[in-house]
Design an enzyme around this catalytic site. Structure first.
Site, PDB file in Angstrom:
ATOM      1  N   THR A  14      13.660  45.853  32.070  1.00  0.00           N
ATOM      2  CA  THR A  14      12.621  45.754  33.087  1.00  0.00           C
ATOM      3  C   THR A  14      12.097  47.107  33.559  1.00  0.00           C
ATOM      4  O   THR A  14      12.734  48.141  33.379  1.00  0.00           O
ATOM      5  CB  THR A  14      13.130  44.966  34.305  1.00  0.00           C
ATOM      6  OG1 THR A  14      14.209  45.672  34.916  1.00  0.00           O
ATOM      7  CG2 THR A  14      13.588  43.571  33.919  1.00  0.00           C
ATOM      8  N   ASP A  15      10.935  47.036  34.208  1.00  0.00           N
ATOM      9  CA  ASP A  15      10.357  48.215  34.837  1.00  0.00           C
ATOM     10  C   ASP A  15      10.727  48.216  36.324  1.00  0.00           C
ATOM     11  O   ASP A  15      11.533  47.381  36.765  1.00  0.00           O
ATOM     12  CB  ASP A  15       8.841  48.260  34.623  1.00  0.00           C
ATOM     13  CG  ASP A  15       8.108  47.044  35.193  1.00  0.00           C
ATOM     14  OD1 ASP A  15       8.690  46.306  36.038  1.00  0.00           O
ATOM     15  OD2 ASP A  15       6.955  46.815  34.796  1.00  0.00           O
ATOM     16  N   ALA A  16      10.157  49.115  37.099  1.00  0.00           N
ATOM     17  CA  ALA A  16      10.500  49.242  38.521  1.00  0.00           C
ATOM     18  C   ALA A  16      10.146  47.991  39.329  1.00  0.00           C
ATOM     19  O   ALA A  16      10.718  47.757  40.393  1.00  0.00           O
ATOM     20  CB  ALA A  16       9.808  50.466  39.112  1.00  0.00           C
TER      21      ALA A  16
END
Length: 134
Positions: A14-16
């Site tokens: 995942t990203d932020a």
């Protein structure tokens, strides 16, 4: 019949914002391909070490249809889209537990001679295993 690989969106995927980071989708598709290859009897490890042709990816693309979030269970359905003389194309559908289609991806693989790097005929045994993915 599609090959189905089950996985979960992990933190590393995942990203932020907690959504799947775009290149990870293709890595998950490749995980499904590796699992299929192992179960079908032409593991990538044996292909790399062995005398037969290599099967590198020469093209890939993906469509993101719905957000995939941390912790979501994914069912990756792999099917054979096309088989040519020296190449094949796999299509992947990413489906959630609720049956919703979340994403699609495709990978194009070419059979290459490990010494010369030139395209060669796709081995009959691999073509046969891939045919089961229709």
């Amino acid at each position: 019949m599609p090959f189905v690989h089950h996985t979960v969106v992990r933190l590393r995927d995942t990203d932020a914002a907690g959504l799947i980071f775009f290149p990870r989708l293709l890595e998950l598709a490749h995980d499904a391909y590796e699992t299929f290859s192992d179960e079908a009897g032409f593991s990538l490890a044996s292909r790399i070490k062995g005398p037969g042709p290599l099967l590198p990816i020469v093209h890939c693309d993906a469509d993101y249809l719905q957000p995939m979030r941390l912790g979501m269970r994914l069912h990756i359905e792999s099917t054979l889209e096309r088989a040519g003389d020296t190449s094949f194309t796999l299509a992947y559908r990413f489906v959630g537990d609720d049956g919703a289609e979340l994403a699609r991806a495709r990978t194009v693989h070419v059979a290459l001679d490990s010494k010369s790097g030139r395209a060669v005929a796709l081995p009959a045994e691999i073509r046969e295993k891939l045919a089961g993915l229709r």
